[in-house]
Design a protein around this motif. Structure first.
Motif, PDB file in Angstrom:
ATOM      1  N   ILE A  82     -37.693 -54.453   2.071  1.00 26.26           N
ATOM      2  CA  ILE A  82     -38.510 -53.251   1.881  1.00 26.26           C
ATOM      3  C   ILE A  82     -39.921 -53.511   2.412  1.00 26.26           C
ATOM      4  CG2 ILE A  82     -39.603 -51.739   0.157  1.00 26.26           C
ATOM      5  CD1 ILE A  82     -37.077 -52.134  -1.576  1.00 26.26           C
ATOM      6  N   PHE A  83     -40.451 -54.685   2.100  1.00 29.08           N
ATOM      7  CA  PHE A  83     -41.797 -55.057   2.538  1.00 29.08           C
ATOM      8  C   PHE A  83     -41.881 -55.090   4.061  1.00 29.08           C
ATOM      9  CE2 PHE A  83     -45.408 -58.158   2.638  1.00 29.08           C
ATOM     10  CZ  PHE A  83     -46.292 -57.404   1.911  1.00 29.08           C
ATOM     11  N   ALA A  84     -40.884 -55.682   4.704  1.00 30.36           N
ATOM     12  CA  ALA A  84     -40.856 -55.725   6.172  1.00 30.36           C
ATOM     13  C   ALA A  84     -40.777 -54.312   6.748  1.00 30.36           C
ATOM     14  CB  ALA A  84     -39.674 -56.566   6.646  1.00 30.36           C
ATOM     15  N   HIS A  85     -40.008 -53.454   6.113  1.00 33.58           N
ATOM     16  CA  HIS A  85     -39.875 -52.072   6.584  1.00 33.58           C
ATOM     17  C   HIS A  85     -41.201 -51.323   6.454  1.00 33.58           C
ATOM     18  CE1 HIS A  85     -37.565 -48.624   7.870  1.00 33.58           C
ATOM     19  NE2 HIS A  85     -38.010 -47.921   6.841  1.00 33.58           N
ATOM     20  N   MET A  86     -41.944 -51.609   5.395  1.00 36.51           N
ATOM     21  CA  MET A  86     -43.259 -50.990   5.233  1.00 36.51           C
ATOM     22  C   MET A  86     -44.151 -51.320   6.432  1.00 36.51           C
ATOM     23  SD  MET A  86     -43.937 -51.637   1.158  1.00 36.51           S
ATOM     24  CE  MET A  86     -45.619 -50.998   1.151  1.00 36.51           C
ATOM     25  N   PHE A  87     -44.165 -52.597   6.848  1.00 39.15           N
ATOM     26  CA  PHE A  87     -44.967 -52.984   8.013  1.00 39.15           C
ATOM     27  C   PHE A  87     -44.463 -52.290   9.274  1.00 39.15           C
ATOM     28  CE2 PHE A  87     -48.320 -56.028   7.574  1.00 39.15           C
ATOM     29  CZ  PHE A  87     -48.172 -56.509   6.293  1.00 39.15           C
ATOM     30  N   TYR A  88     -43.177 -52.253   9.446  1.00 41.10           N
ATOM     31  CA  TYR A  88     -42.590 -51.595  10.613  1.00 41.10           C
ATOM     32  C   TYR A  88     -43.025 -50.131  10.689  1.00 41.10           C
ATOM     33  CZ  TYR A  88     -39.055 -49.394  13.539  1.00 41.10           C
ATOM     34  OH  TYR A  88     -38.422 -48.641  14.501  1.00 41.10           O
ATOM     35  N   ILE A  89     -42.974 -49.425   9.563  1.00 34.39           N
ATOM     36  CA  ILE A  89     -43.360 -48.014   9.537  1.00 34.39           C
ATOM     37  C   ILE A  89     -44.865 -47.859   9.735  1.00 34.39           C
ATOM     38  CG2 ILE A  89     -43.436 -45.923   8.106  1.00 34.39           C
ATOM     39  CD1 ILE A  89     -40.646 -46.715   9.447  1.00 34.39           C
ATOM     40  N   ALA A  90     -45.665 -48.784   9.214  1.00 36.99           N
ATOM     41  CA  ALA A  90     -47.114 -48.719   9.442  1.00 36.99           C
ATOM     42  C   ALA A  90     -47.413 -48.762  10.944  1.00 36.99           C
ATOM     43  CB  ALA A  90     -47.823 -49.861   8.717  1.00 36.99           C
ATOM     44  N   VAL A  91     -46.743 -49.632  11.662  1.00 35.54           N
ATOM     45  CA  VAL A  91     -46.948 -49.725  13.114  1.00 35.54           C
ATOM     46  C   VAL A  91     -46.451 -48.451  13.794  1.00 35.54           C
ATOM     47  CG1 VAL A  91     -46.274 -50.991  15.198  1.00 35.54           C
ATOM     48  CG2 VAL A  91     -46.900 -52.245  13.125  1.00 35.54           C
ATOM     49  N   LYS A  92     -45.310 -47.938  13.366  1.00 36.19           N
ATOM     50  CA  LYS A  92     -44.782 -46.688  13.940  1.00 36.19           C
ATOM     51  C   LYS A  92     -45.777 -45.541  13.742  1.00 36.19           C
ATOM     52  CE  LYS A  92     -40.915 -43.412  13.433  1.00 36.19           C
ATOM     53  NZ  LYS A  92     -41.611 -42.489  14.258  1.00 36.19           N
ATOM     54  N   VAL A  93     -46.308 -45.423  12.537  1.00 32.75           N
ATOM     55  CA  VAL A  93     -47.273 -44.354  12.249  1.00 32.75           C
ATOM     56  C   VAL A  93     -48.555 -44.555  13.057  1.00 32.75           C
ATOM     57  CG1 VAL A  93     -48.714 -43.291  10.456  1.00 32.75           C
ATOM     58  CG2 VAL A  93     -46.308 -43.820   9.977  1.00 32.75           C
ATOM     59  N   ALA A  94     -49.010 -45.798  13.196  1.00 34.81           N
ATOM     60  CA  ALA A  94     -50.202 -46.084  14.011  1.00 34.81           C
ATOM     61  C   ALA A  94     -49.985 -45.609  15.450  1.00 34.81           C
ATOM     62  CB  ALA A  94     -50.533 -47.570  13.975  1.00 34.81           C
ATOM     63  N   LYS A  95     -48.805 -45.851  15.981  1.00 36.57           N
ATOM     64  CA  LYS A  95     -48.496 -45.383  17.334  1.00 36.57           C
ATOM     65  C   LYS A  95     -48.436 -43.853  17.376  1.00 36.57           C
ATOM     66  CE  LYS A  95     -46.097 -49.554  18.767  1.00 36.57           C
ATOM     67  NZ  LYS A  95     -44.791 -50.191  19.052  1.00 36.57           N
ATOM     68  N   ASP A  96     -47.788 -43.252  16.381  1.00 37.24           N
ATOM     69  CA  ASP A  96     -47.693 -41.784  16.319  1.00 37.24           C
ATOM     70  C   ASP A  96     -49.067 -41.133  16.213  1.00 37.24           C
ATOM     71  OD1 ASP A  96     -44.927 -42.048  16.384  1.00 37.24           O
ATOM     72  OD2 ASP A  96     -44.646 -41.574  14.251  1.00 37.24           O
ATOM     73  N   LYS A  97     -49.982 -41.772  15.477  1.00 39.74           N
ATOM     74  CA  LYS A  97     -51.335 -41.247  15.286  1.00 39.74           C
ATOM     75  C   LYS A  97     -52.279 -41.646  16.425  1.00 39.74           C
ATOM     76  CE  LYS A  97     -50.873 -39.189  11.258  1.00 39.74           C
ATOM     77  NZ  LYS A  97     -51.171 -37.777  11.068  1.00 39.74           N
ATOM     78  N   LYS A  98     -51.739 -42.376  17.397  1.00 42.04           N
ATOM     79  CA  LYS A  98     -52.487 -42.789  18.604  1.00 42.04           C
ATOM     80  C   LYS A  98     -53.688 -43.685  18.295  1.00 42.04           C
ATOM     81  CE  LYS A  98     -50.611 -39.130  21.359  1.00 42.04           C
ATOM     82  NZ  LYS A  98     -49.269 -39.442  21.024  1.00 42.04           N
ATOM     83  N   ILE A  99     -53.520 -44.581  17.307  1.00 40.66           N
ATOM     84  CA  ILE A  99     -54.590 -45.544  17.004  1.00 40.66           C
ATOM     85  C   ILE A  99     -54.164 -46.980  17.314  1.00 40.66           C
ATOM     86  CG2 ILE A  99     -55.720 -44.089  15.282  1.00 40.66           C
ATOM     87  CD1 ILE A  99     -54.364 -45.831  13.092  1.00 40.66           C
TER      88      ILE A  99
END
Length: 115
Positions: free
Chosen positions: A62-79
């Protein structure tokens, strides 16, 4: 409010007006109601984990998935190109205000280094 962590369950269940930016069967990511940067997203597990100290053999994915999604959202938000921070506070002295594991994704401006 004694059980502040219950607000996260309400967000997961879509019982609030909080803007969810990503949700799957493992995590929910949503806009922080008191943002500290132009982009401030919280990523939480859909299963209750009190603090990062409570990550164990059974829930470590779950913890690893949280990091994965944080990076995905960062890319989606263009930061992702300019940079961002991923922050996890643990317990009172670490700045954790809600006893429910959560990750802050902050960016959208030049952020100060902590140390």
């Amino acid at each position: 409010m004694k059980n502040k962590h219950l607000i996260f369950k309400k967000i997961i269940n879509k019982e609030t007006s909080t803007k969810i930016v990503y949700q799957d069967e493992i995590v929910t990511a949503f806009e922080d109601i008191s943002p500290k940067a132009p982009i401030h997203i919280l990523i939480i597990p859909n299963t209750f984990i009190k603090t990062s100290n409570d990550i164990n053999e059974k829930n470590k994915n779950i913890f690893a998935h949280m990091f994965y999604i944080a990076v995905k959202v960062a890319k989606d938000k263009k930061i992702s190109e300019d940079g961002y921070k991923i922050i996890i506070n643990c317990n009172k002295n670490g700045g954790q205000e809600i006893n429910y594991l959560h990750m802050h994704l902050v960016g959208g401006e030049k952020l100060k280094a902590l140390y």
